[in-house]
Structure formats: structure tokens, C-alpha cells
Design an enzyme around this catalytic site. Structure first.
Site, PDB file in Angstrom:
ATOM      1  CD  GLU A   1      -5.711  -0.443  -4.775  1.00 19.72           C
ATOM      2  OE1 GLU A   1      -6.506  -1.353  -4.437  1.00 19.72           O
ATOM      3  OE2 GLU A   1      -5.568   0.602  -4.108  1.00 19.72           O
TER       4      GLU A   1
ATOM      5  CG  LEU B   1      -7.815   5.098   9.883  1.00 18.50           C
ATOM      6  CD1 LEU B   1      -9.100   5.806   9.477  1.00 18.50           C
ATOM      7  CD2 LEU B   1      -6.680   6.107  10.018  1.00 18.50           C
TER       8      LEU B   1
ATOM      9  CB  ILE C   1       3.979   0.655   7.620  1.00 18.16           C
ATOM     10  CG1 ILE C   1       4.056   1.304   9.012  1.00 18.16           C
ATOM     11  CG2 ILE C   1       4.009  -0.864   7.738  1.00 18.16           C
ATOM     12  CD1 ILE C   1       2.861   1.032   9.892  1.00 18.16           C
TER      13      ILE C   1
ATOM     14  N   GLY D   1       2.459   4.680   2.074  1.00 19.01           N
ATOM     15  CA  GLY D   1       2.823   5.186   3.392  1.00 19.01           C
ATOM     16  C   GLY D   1       4.144   4.657   3.901  1.00 19.01           C
TER      17      GLY D   1
ATOM     18  CE  LYS E   1      -6.786  13.079  17.833  1.00 18.62           C
ATOM     19  NZ  LYS E   1      -8.060  13.631  18.339  1.00 18.62           N
TER      20      LYS E   1
ATOM     21  N   GLY F   1       0.816  -1.197   0.000  1.00 16.41           N
ATOM     22  CA  GLY F   1       0.000   0.000   0.000  1.00 16.41           C
ATOM     23  C   GLY F   1       0.852   1.250   0.000  1.00 16.41           C
TER      24      GLY F   1
ATOM     25  N   GLY G   1      -8.711  -1.122  -2.382  1.00 15.99           N
ATOM     26  CA  GLY G   1      -8.515  -2.532  -2.705  1.00 15.99           C
ATOM     27  C   GLY G   1      -8.081  -3.372  -1.529  1.00 15.99           C
TER      28      GLY G   1
END
Length: 435
Positions: free
Chosen positions: A241, A316, A222, A220, A364, A218, A339
Site C-alpha cells: 500500500e 494498539l 517495527i 513505524g 505507558k 506498514g 489497508g
């Protein structure tokens, strides 16, 4: 013999002149990311600002340009965005009520388009025309063909900076109603900052990936950290994807050669690319990368045909049942399903495959645990408890697939931040999840 250059010149116009063709009530369609047409849409937005247009809607996905219909609420009713994913400016507009959102799996969008939608025009950015009269849809092939088939008109934005994908979707000049030229530099995605947490998680996942595996990453820090941790592997393949910078790095260092794939052997398969100029240069005229429609690339029954399929995505929050929310913070909309579930299911159906949902344990500044007794009220469940496989934080891996509720809770609590483990254990016992 048709003179394609003459045909091209006969359809060439300016953005302002093309915008004058748009009428009240039209629906315009665009594909994802670099396929979008900033020149055409900006000219249409100028007409809307002058109160010359009303009821025009534009469908988008993964917006990489600052479109006025997502930034300016005063255009509502004149020019409105409708997003298939809601990233970037669309997120704010959807949450504030002047843009709309279509829930869907990414793989289903072509079928949904063919079943439910008609477009007055399909707008798409392309590379310059070749000698045979074809334009490459460059770095995106996801649902362009479906949208073009349901459009009354095709408007092109020709950009010399777009890469020419030789194994991707093409449009012929004879299929085009009008075109403009707009040689605008392509947007790039700033590199993710790899911190200690993302590097730790990336290394934990990389330890689970064997040589010869086929990977989906994906977006980001990580996934990027995982990609960097895979540079010592051998004979990896790519079926993904989104094609990312870390994948180019793995190809060029020799870790990826696609030699062990069961389908599309020797090729990297994706449905769109977005990132640095390095990616766009790699795609250009490269037969080793195939940009194919998303209803094929993201089909779990296609994904699973490659053995040792590895899927890596983000979340999240996750609850003690293993339900994954990757789309909202409570009722606040953040994005679409994309996906994620396609690759979770495809990887789990693959021989030797594994699916990883990875995230830092807190948010946070460490004040909120992302592993929760229950999902935040109003949160959207992206990946169900029945589909989830591995959950990963900087504190380790929890393998949930096939495990009882009590065992899931124990494993998830073990990889939560230590500050929240007692509270999670208390809540699990209170709810009868653990004895």
C-alpha cells in the site's frame, strides 16, 4: 496541433484568485499525503477566516500538511474537514467534534466515491507538465482517478519538487479548469527510532520470511526494523500500500529485485509513497515502480496472486480471541482501518503467504499490557478473530489461524509481558476460555 504551453498559460492563476471561485456549500476532494494542495487550501482557509465562505467541506486522507480546518475549531461551519483515515491533525479535530470521519477499507474508497459522492472541485498537487501536456500525480495514485471522474472541476497545484512517476496516474492539461504554481518543498517523514524491542520483533518476523517472498510493510519502527533485518535475503518482491524508506534500502542493497513475483514481475507496486527525499528521488522517472489505484493494489484477490506474500502491520491491542484493534484507544479515535485487513486477507490467501500483526507487549512505560482479556470497551475491531494469522511481540510469535480459542489464549499469554501473564491466565480461566 494544440499548443499545450498556451493552454497551460491560459489556465494559470494565483492561489488567491482560484480561492475566489469557491462558493458556499462546495465539497472539495483531495487524495492522500503528497497529492494534497497546501497552497490552494491555505488560500481558501483565509477566505473562511474572513467569514467569506460557509458550509465548505474538504475530504482528505493521511494529512501531511497542517490544514487550518483541522487545527482551528473556529472555522467549523465555514470550512470543515472530512477524513477517510484521520491521521495527523484530523485525529484531534475528529475527537473534538469539529471534523468528520468516513469509516471504510482503503481499497473501497474509489467505489464509494463513484457511488455516493460528487465534488465541486478535485484539488491535486502534480509534477510539471511534460511536452505532451500531461501532469504526473507524483507519489500518489490511490483514488485520484475516481475523485476526478466525479468532480465538476479540476484544480492543480504544480510543484517542481514533485517526482514524476512514469508508471502512475496522469492528468492532461485539457482536463484541467485552473492551476497554480507552488514550488514548496515536500514534507518528509522523520525516520523511526529503532529500539531494542522493535529490532527484536523485526528479527523474529524476518526469520519467517523466505527468499523470493513478496512483502508489504506498514509504517513505524517495527516495519522499518523488519526491513533492515531482510537485507540478507534474496529475490524479494514488493506489493504494498505504502512505499517506504526501508523498501528503497532493500532495492538498493539488492535484496529486492521483484524477479520471483507472479504478477508485475520486475516492478515494485504501490499506491502511494511517503517518507524521505530518498524515496521521492527514487520514484522520479523510474519505470521500475508502479503507482496504481488502491482498488487494484489493495484488492486481496490481486495481492494473493503473488506467492509467499508477507504482510506486516501494527496494532494498539489484541484480545484473547485474537481480535485486533488498530484504530482507537477505547472510544478515542486514532485512525482508520486503512489497508490492514486487505493485506491480512491477501497474504493468507497467497500460496505460502503469512500475515503478521506486530507490536510491543506493553504501553505507558510498561504499565499496560497490549494483550488483553477483552478489547477495551469502545475499541474498534480492525482485524477479526477469523482473519488474524500471526501476532508478534518482543517475546515471540503466536500463530492463531486455525487454532482453538484455548490454544489462542495460551499462545498469546506466552508472548505477553511476563508481568501480565498470571493476570491474563486468571482472566482466561475465569471466562472459560482455558480450562
Amino acid at each position: 496541433m494544440t499548443n499545450f504551453s498556451e493552454l497551460y498559460r491560459s489556465k494559470l492563476t494565483t492561489a488567491d484568485a482560484l480561492a475566489l471561485r469557491v462558493e458556499d456549500g462546495w465539497t472539495l476532494g483531495m487524495d492522500a499525503a503528497l497529492a494534497q494542495t497546501p497552497g490552494i487550501i491555505s488560500a481558501i482557509a483565509e477566505r473562511a477566516k474572513k467569514d467569506e465562505l460557509h458550509g465548505v467541506k474538504v475530504q482528505t486522507l493521511l494529512d501531511v500538511y497542517p490544514f487550518a480546518f483541522y487545527a482551528d475549531s473556529s472555522l467549523s461551519g465555514k470550512l470543515n474537514g472530512v477524513s477517510w483515515f484521520s491521521s495527523g491533525g484530523a485525529r484531534k479535530a475528529v475527537n473534538e467534534g469539529y471534523a468528520d470521519f468516513i469509516p471504510s477499507y482503503y481499497r473501497d474508497i474509489p467505489k464509494l466515491i463513484r457511488s455516493f459522492y460528487e465534488y465541486d472541485a478535485f484539488c491535486v498537487s502534480v509534477s510539471p507538465m511534460d511536452k505532451h501536456g500531461y501532469f504526473s500525480l507524483a507519489a500518489t495514485s490511490s483514488y485520484s482517478e475516481a475523485m476526478r471522474s466525479k468532480a465538476k472541476r479540476v484544480f492543480l497545484e504544480v510543484n517542481k519538487y514533485q517526482p514524476r512517476a512514469v508508471c502512475g496516474t496522469q492528468i492532461h492539461i485539457s482536463q484541467v479548469d485552473a492551476l497554480i504554481e507552488n514550488d514548496q518543498s515536500l514534507p518528509v517523514l522523520p525516520p523511526a527510532k529503532l529500539d531494542e524491542v522493535s529490532i527484536t520483533i523485526g528479527n523474529l518476523i524476518a526469520e519467517q520470511i523466505p527468499d523470493g517472498a513478496c512483502i508489504q510493510l506498514g509504517i513505524g519502527a517495527i516495519p522499518d526494523a523488519t526491513g533492515m533485518a531482510l537485507k540478507a535475503k534474496h529475490d524479494l518482491g514488493i506489493h504494498t500500500e505504502m512505499f517506504t524508506d526501508s523498501m528503497v534500502e532493500l532495492i538498493q542493497c539488492g535484496a529486492v529485485n521483484n524477479s520471483k513475483k507472479q504478477i508485475h514481475r520486475g516492478k515494485s507496486v504501490t499506491t502511494f509513497a511517503y517518507g524521505s527525499q530518498r524515496i521521492y528521488d527514487y520514484i522520479d522517472d523510474n519505470p521500475a515502480i508502479e503507482l496504481l489505484p488502491v482498488d487494484y493494489v489493495n484488492d486481496p484477490n490481486v495481492i494473493c496472486q503473488n506467492d509467499n506474500m508477507i504482510s506486516i502491520n501494527a496494532a494498539l491491542e489484541v484480545d484473547l480471541w485474537g481480535q485486533v484493534c488498530a484504530e482507537s484507544v477505547g472510544t478515542k479515535h486514532m485512525s482508520g482501518s486503512g489497508g490492514q485487513i486487505d493485506y491480512v486477507r491477501g497474504a493468507c490467501q497467497s500460496k505460502g503467504g503469512k500475515s503478521f500483526i506486530a507490536f510491543s507487549s506493553t504501553a505507558k512505560g510498561g504499565t499496560i499490557s497490549k494483550i488483553k482479556p477483552i478489547l477495551t470497551p469502545g475499541a474498534v475491531c480492525t482485524t477479526s478473530k477469523n482473519d488474524v494469522d500471526y501476532i508478534v511481540t518482543e517475546y515471540g510469535l503466536a500463530h492463531l489461524r486455525g487454532q482453538s480459542l484455548a490454544e489462542r489464549a495460551r499462545q498469546l499469554i506466552a508472548i505477553a509481558h511476563p508481568d501480565f501473564r498470571d493476570e491474563l491466565s486468571f482472566e482466561a480461566k475465569k471466562r472459560g476460555i482455558m480450562i
